[in-house]
Design a protein around this motif. Structure first.
Motif, PDB file in Angstrom:
ATOM      1  N   LEU A  45       0.825  -1.217   0.000  1.00 37.37           N
ATOM      2  CA  LEU A  45       0.000   0.000   0.000  1.00 37.37           C
ATOM      3  C   LEU A  45       0.854   1.260   0.000  1.00 37.37           C
ATOM      4  O   LEU A  45       0.485   2.281  -0.574  1.00 37.37           O
ATOM      5  CB  LEU A  45      -0.876  -0.002   1.245  1.00 37.37           C
TER       6      LEU A  45
ATOM      7  N   LEU B  39       5.368  -2.716  -5.803  1.00 38.64           N
ATOM      8  CA  LEU B  39       4.046  -2.943  -5.200  1.00 38.64           C
ATOM      9  C   LEU B  39       3.620  -4.399  -5.439  1.00 38.64           C
ATOM     10  O   LEU B  39       3.163  -5.095  -4.515  1.00 38.64           O
ATOM     11  CB  LEU B  39       3.063  -1.968  -5.841  1.00 38.64           C
TER      12      LEU B  39
ATOM     13  N   HIS C  33       3.100  -7.698  -2.878  1.00 38.86           N
ATOM     14  CA  HIS C  33       1.908  -8.553  -2.869  1.00 38.86           C
ATOM     15  C   HIS C  33       2.288 -10.031  -2.962  1.00 38.86           C
ATOM     16  O   HIS C  33       1.504 -10.892  -2.544  1.00 38.86           O
ATOM     17  CB  HIS C  33       0.964  -8.164  -4.006  1.00 38.86           C
TER      18      HIS C  33
ATOM     19  N   CYS D  38      -5.500  -1.471  -2.199  1.00 41.14           N
ATOM     20  CA  CYS D  38      -4.225  -1.270  -2.897  1.00 41.14           C
ATOM     21  C   CYS D  38      -4.428  -1.312  -4.415  1.00 41.14           C
ATOM     22  O   CYS D  38      -3.828  -0.523  -5.150  1.00 41.14           O
ATOM     23  CB  CYS D  38      -3.235  -2.335  -2.446  1.00 41.14           C
TER      24      CYS D  38
ATOM     25  N   SER E  96      -3.169   6.457  -0.376  1.00 36.12           N
ATOM     26  CA  SER E  96      -2.765   5.478   0.655  1.00 36.12           C
ATOM     27  C   SER E  96      -2.484   6.150   2.000  1.00 36.12           C
ATOM     28  O   SER E  96      -2.321   5.467   3.003  1.00 36.12           O
ATOM     29  CB  SER E  96      -1.539   4.697   0.192  1.00 36.12           C
TER      30      SER E  96
END
Lengths: 218, 683
Positions: B302, B310, B314, B453, B591
């Motif tokens: 995030l 990013l 994840h 996200c 965010s």
């Protein structure tokens, strides 16, 4: 062919060992090279034993190559180096002669202790010769440590190699002729490279004393 | 035909295809177009063969095993492809196939910049390395191919070598992967000491009688070693740097499948090498670390504005989800609940497959965007849906899948993981229940935060207006990229639609593992996913009906409420100013509120600078700058102190390095003498 007497083998090993000891004591570079040649000649005689017991073309080739490299090519390069750079007296040591002799004696005595007892199981009746070859290895290592001159260190490395070869022979560690040829070729290349390298170092520093090469790190 | 496919020759053909691809690409290096084409076509061919091989092994239930003896007595090139190996081989081959198709177009943007020959060489060798890892059946052979996989991936990470941060990321990866390998070697040495063999089968048989302490030691070393490869927190530090640094199709392979080899080996160690019911703490440790990894992974994601970083974060999150399934399976096994253990393990493997597909899809989407905009900074995108509509659609499919929204595949595997965790909460008491509750909470948070996200990632990238000239000039990705993305988008949907059938197939794979034999599996239809305990079921037709019904109701209501109104399209009212990309909400702004909630964990260092027209009045700001940075707590409190300590010790050891050859030979002599004395002193 009649087998070679154990006394002859012991004599040859004593010659190899003595050459290593005298390499420590000599003050002249040319004498050191001659001692190495003598030591190599003794090792070549030792190599002849399996070559003549079971003659084969490859074995004889390996023997001839060893003789050529150690008795002809190596001295040729080393004497050339001495001549070119006038290295007649360039033998300086870290320790003085009495201390050096004492350490040699200690190392030789150490090889006769219990520590090396397991190794004698390898030798078929030639445990004295085997332990002498171990002493040669140790003393050659000490030669490399004690000498400041690059040429002496090279001779120490070659003496170490002679000690290892004689150890392998007495321990019955069979070497194939192909492997022996490979090792000899390896030594030849090493001698050539080391000689060229030493010449370059001499041109740069005007000395073959390794302590003078500390400037390399700066 | 089946016998031919599963024969040693059939397997050799797979490896041969990658070898030809690798060497051919290297030889064609000067002709970059030919090198790229050669390397990728052979990689596609090898992957197709891999798919055929693994599918055949899974359908027939055969377990091919073969080996090649070597002149080294301890080394044997042994292979065994059981159901678990075949499953991972299938996942690797699937992602490698689409990755090769994607690369056909993607590598074009390297023309004239980086050598295509070495890219083809390392990519093919990397895929072959992964395939060999999941099929090896001998510890030493495994370590060799593990190293092959690690080294080739390292060279792929530093492929764009003129970028200093890539070299830095590669170095960190190199160090971490080898620390992991050191622990793996320790684990194998412990097992060798107990069993006297490096053969996986012999290890499994021998370790059954090993002491609990030894088994615990092996487990811990394996968890650290394979956990480092899988990217479990706190061994994840290499992952956010290394995965984005590689070319995008390689990032997809690394994030989609390479990290799963760590999971594969963890499953092997815990169920095959250390047979019998595992101690409770093994499962709780894995479950707990999975919960922490998933939650922190998504939080770090995030706060990230580099699109590929990013996605890399994840991956940590999804590895956490997989571990939660696997950890719960181990806990159930230790308690003797084989049926529930089966559920947890199916969830883990199903999510492994799902994550491989949607993560590869998302990396492909990111690669397509980056190849057009030449930046990974999400703040410089915007409005790409107009110029890259198909890419946007595929990225959206991946975003929905990773956010666990039905009917995409991510939803179903996370749903199964939830069921396994709920079953644990309902079965155990006190500490164990608390860990399961932690897992449930973490997974719930993770799902919500992942959705947030990807609202950010998709919205800021594709919606609104371009925020940089490059984004404004972007065009749709080449055909091969879109083909690969379309295939994976379809796969994410299909795996969701037939989740019942997939879970049944995965269940059969899990049941083939010795530890899970005896666990009953209720027959499931292709569209109905049901838990054996009868606790819950999810039906795709019902779910679709609800979704369609809600959509129809909303559309109907809108129609009813707005009918008769005339729609007029006009310019957005902008207070007299020009509408620009600067007026949009940024990723940082999006965010920021969530980051603020989790500031205790993320440790943000916010900084706001406002420049006023009149500094005294401070009514009319000229410009404003918000800088939101995050302290890496793992680096700050764990790795940096560790590095400092290592450097201190190294500084002391360095003192023996005096630069004099005589001294070095002296060390050798002293060591030799010491060893000989030790030998003599031995009784």
């Amino acid at each position: 062919m009649r087998p070679i007497a154990p006394q002859t083998l012991l004599f040859l090993e004593i010659a190899i060992f003595s050459a290593a000891v005298f390499l420590h004591l000599t003050k002249k570079n040319s004498s050191a090279v001659r001692l190495y040649v003598a030591q190599s000649a003794a090792v070549s005689f030792l190599l002849m034993v399996p070559a003549f017991a079971e003659p084969s073309a490859l074995l004889l080739t390996a023997l001839v190559a060893t003789v050529a490299v150690k008795l002809l090519v190596a001295p040729y390069f080393f004497f050339g180096l001495i001549r070119r750079h006038r290295l007649r007296f360039s033998v300086s040591t870290y320790l003085n002669t009495p201390v050096t002799v004492l350490i040699i004696a200690a190392l030789a005595a150490f090889t006769q202790t219990e520590a090396f007892r397991p190794l004698t199981q390898l030798a078929a009746g030639g445990d004295r010769s085997l332990l002498l070859s171990v002493a040669t290895i140790m003393i050659s290592l000490f030669l490399i440590i004690n000498r400041k001159g690059a040429l002496s260190q090279m001779l120490g490395i070659l003496s170490l190699e002679n000690g290892i070869v004689s150890f392998a022979l007495f321990a019955g560690l069979e070497q194939s002729p192909g492997l022996q040829l490979g090792i000899t070729f390896n030594i030849l290349i090493w001698i050539i490279i080391a000689t060229v390298f030493i010449s370059m170092i001499y041109r740069q520093f005007g000395s073959l004393d390794v302590t003078a090469m500390k400037r390399l790190t700066e | 035909m089946t016998a031919l496919i599963l024969s040693p020759a059939g397997f050799s053909a797979i490896i041969a295809a990658f070898t030809v691809g690798a060497l051919g690409a290297l030889l064609l290096g000067r002709h970059e177009r030919a090198a790229g084409l050669w390397g990728n076509l052979w990689a596609a061919g090898g992957s197709l063969l891999g798919l055929l091989y693994s599918a055949t092994a899974l359908i027939t239930g055969d377990v091919p095993a073969f080996g090649v003896a070597t002149s080294f007595p301890l080394l044997s090139l042994s292979f065994r492809i059981d159901a678990l190996s075949a499953f991972f081989l299938l996942v690797i081959s699937l992602v490698a196939l689409v990755s090769a198709v994607y690369a056909l177009g993607y590598v074009r943007h390297y023309y004239g910049r980086y050598p295509l020959g070495s890219l083809g060489l390392f990519t093919n060798a990397f895929i072959a390395g992964m395939i060999l890892v999941v099929t090896a059946h001998h510890a030493l052979w495994f370590l060799i191919v593990w190293e092959l996989m690690s080294l080739t991936s390292y060279f792929l990470v530093i492929y764009e070598r003129r970028e200093p941060e890539n070299i830095q990321a590669g170095s960190l990866y190199f160090i971490m992967t080898h620390i992991g390998t050191a622990f793996i070697i320790l684990a194998f040495l412990l097992m060798y000491g107990a069993t006297g063999s490096f053969d996986f089968g012999a290890i499994g048989r021998g370790m059954a009688a090993a002491s609990p302490l030894l088994r615990d030691g092996v487990f811990l070393f394996a968890l650290i070693g394979f956990g480092a490869k899988a990217g479990i927190i706190p061994f994840h530090i290499w992952l956010p740097g290394a995965h984005p640094a590689a070319p995008s199709h390689v990032s997809a392979l690394m994030s989609g499948v390479m990290i799963k080899t760590g999971i594969y080996m963890l499953v092997r160690v815990c169920t095959d090498f250390l047979p019998g019911p595992p101690p409770l703490w093994w499962g709780l440790t894995i479950l707990g670390s999975g919960a922490v990894s998933s939650l922190l992974g998504v939080l770090y994601a995030l706060s990230e504005h580099d699109l590929k970083r990013l996605l890399a974060y994840h991956s940590i999150e999804n590895i956490g989800i997989i571990l939660m399934g696997f950890g719960s399976a181990l806990v159930f096994l230790s308690a003797g609940f084989t049926a529930l253990a089966l559920l947890g393990m199916i969830a883990a493997l199903f999510h492994t497959l799902n994550h491989a597909t949607f993560k590869a899809l998302l990396f492909f989407g990111a690669g397509a965007v980056i190849s057009q905009t030449h930046t990974r900074n999400i703040e410089e995108y915007g409005g790409l849906i107009r110029s890259m509509p198909q890419t946007a659609l595929f990225f959206l499919a991946g975003s929905l899948a990773i956010s666990a929204l039905p009917p995409f595949n991510g939803f179903f595997s996370e749903w199964m993981t939830f069921q396994a965790l709920f079953a644990g909460v309902g079965t155990f008491s006190l500490v164990t229940k608390a860990v399961f509750l932690l897992g449930v909470g973490s997974l719930a948070f993770t799902g919500g935060l992942a959705a947030a996200c990807f609202v950010k990632a998709f919205g800021v990238t594709f919606l609104a207006r371009p925020r940089s000239p490059e984004a404004g000039r972007a065009t749709e990705a080449p055909l091969s990229l879109r083909l690969a993305m379309a295939a994976l988008a379809l796969a994410t949907l299909l795996l969701g639609v037939i989740a019942g059938g997939v879970s049944r197939a995965v269940g059969a794979i899990v049941q083939a593992l010795p530890a899970f034999q005896g666990g009953a599996l209720q027959p499931a239809s292709y569209t109905l996913l049901r838990v054996d305990t009868g606790f819950a079921a999810v039906s795709l037709p019902a779910l679709t009906a609800v979704l369609v019904g809600v959509a129809a109701a909303v559309a109907g209501a809108v129609h009813l409420l707005t009918r008769g109104r005339r729609v007029t399209l006009g310019r957005t009212w902008d207070c007299g100013a020009d509408l620009t990309g600067r007026m949009e909400i940024t990723a940082t702004a999006f965010s920021r509120s969530i980051v603020t909630v989790f500031r205790g964990v993320l440790k943000p260092t916010g900084q706001t600078e406002i420049d006023y027209h009149d500094a005294r009045l401070r009514y009319f700001p000229k410009s404003g700058l918000v800088r939101l940075e995050f302290r890496d707590i793992w680096a700050q409190f764990f790795y940096q102190p560790l590095q400092k300590m290592t450097l201190g010790i190294a500084g002391q050891i360095k003192k023996i390095q005096v630069g004099n050859i005589n001294v070095y030979i002296g060390y050798i002599l002293v060591t030799l003498t010491f060893l000989l004395i030790m030998l003599a002193a031995r009784p």
